[in-house]
Design an enzyme around this catalytic site. Structure first.
Site: not given
Ligand code: AMP
Length: 315
Positions: A13, A88, A127, A139, A150
């Site tokens: 994404k 999400r 990665r 990370r 996740r």
């Molecule tokens: P991402 O970089 O999008 O994979 O997000 C990393 C982490 O941020 C996720 O595993 C969640 O813990 C938190 N997070 C990001 N976006 C959301 C969202 N829309 N709702 C809830 N938690 C989020």
């Protein structure tokens, strides 16, 4: 242009969002990036989110919805945005709908990057290995264990959005297993088709529908007219049939009247027969006629009786 990029972690994404930023001059709004920045800055939101993120859980809806509501108000988002990692959950999607509606805005499309989970794990492992080899920081949630968590969250809480946006006819699914360039090209095709259909004059698109509706109305009216006409014709036919029936009955009764006439010349039993026949006639006119012709028959009978008496006296 306002887009959502939907897909499990590691689907690409972020990479595709960068291409879209360059091509369309819109901003990428990644809730993951914003939350990481908040954690780094030690803000109240960051403190709340830190442990949740490290374990692969989801930050509460109201927190992320609040972040997005503030962010889309900023000047750089006025031209449009790509939401990456948001919504999400279904409540987040509903909150976004409300938010956009209150601002008179609408989504253009939701692009779902569909990938195979096994391939996804291999991608993330590659990665991580590459980042480590380059000496970059990895990370905290980029480990195979946290990724599994996740992914499970994605399946349970985010995947229902595929149906949510599918029902709203906003969803376009793209094969995320192809190469980055191929996925970029597929996304471009979807968005080009979208802007082409949006560029078509609304009148031209509406005209056939309006014409169809008009034709339907006209057909309905014509059919109503037809049924009214049909009803009229049917009424006429009934009247005609009734008249015919009356005539027929009258005709049927006529020979009986004839019988009564015959009875005029014959004796009592014939008159009686004619009377009964006349009584049997269903139409008034017939009965009256029968009565009228039966009277002289009576007189004839009396006369005959008199002459018979005379004959008897003579004899
Ligand atoms: P991402 O970089 O999008 O994979 O997000 C990393 C982490 O941020 C996720 O595993 C969640 O813990 C938190 N997070 C990001 N976006 C959301 C969202 N829309 N709702 C809830 N938690 C989020």
């Amino acid at each position: 242009m306002r887009l959502i990029l939907l897909g499990p972690p590691g689907a690409g994404k972020g990479t595709q969002a960068q291409h879209l930023v360059q091509r369309h001059g819109i901003v990428q709004l990644s809730t993951g990036d914003m939350l990481r920045a908040a954690v780094k800055a030690g803000t109240p939101v960051g403190l709340k989110a830190k442990d949740i993120m490290a374990s692969g859980g989801l930050v509460p809806d109201e927190v992320v919805v609040g972040i997005i509501a503030d962010r889309i108000e900023e000047a750089d988002a006025k031209n449009g945005f790509i939401l990456d990692g948001f919504p999400r959950t279904v409540p987040q999607a509903q909150a976004l709908d409300k938010l956009l509606k209150s601002k008179g805005l609408a989504l253009d499309a939701v692009l779902e990057l569909r990938v195979n989970e096994g391939a996804l794990l291999r991608r993330v492992e590659t990665r991580i290995a590459e980042m480590k080899a380059r000496g970059e920081a990895v990370r905290a949630d980029d480990t195979p264990e946290v990724l599994s968590q996740r992914l499970a969250n994605y399946r349970a809480q985010t995947e229902p959005l595929v149906d949510y946006y599918g029902e709203k006819r906003k969803l376009a699914t793209i094969d995320g297993m192809k190469s980055i360039d191929e996925v970029t090209a597929d996304i471009k095709r979807v968005l080009d088709a979208l802007s082409e259909s949006a560029a078509k004059p609304t009148k031209a698109r509406r005209k056939p529908a309006a014409k169809k509706a008009k034709a339907k109305k006209a057909a309905k009216a014509a059919s109503a007219g037809r049924s009214a006409k049909k009803a009229k014709t049917a009424k006429k036919a009934v009247k005609k049939a009734a008249k015919k029936a009356v005539k027929k009955t009258a005709k049927k009764a006529a020979p009986k009247r004839g019988a009564a006439k015959k009875a005029k010349k014959s004796a009592k039993p014939a008159a009686k027969k004619a009377k009964t026949a006349a009584r049997k006639g269903s139409v008034k006119r017939t009965r009256k006629g029968a009565k009228a012709s039966s009277r002289p028959a009576k007189k004839v009978t009396k006369k005959r009786a008199k002459s018979a008496r005379r004959l008897t006296k003579r004899g």
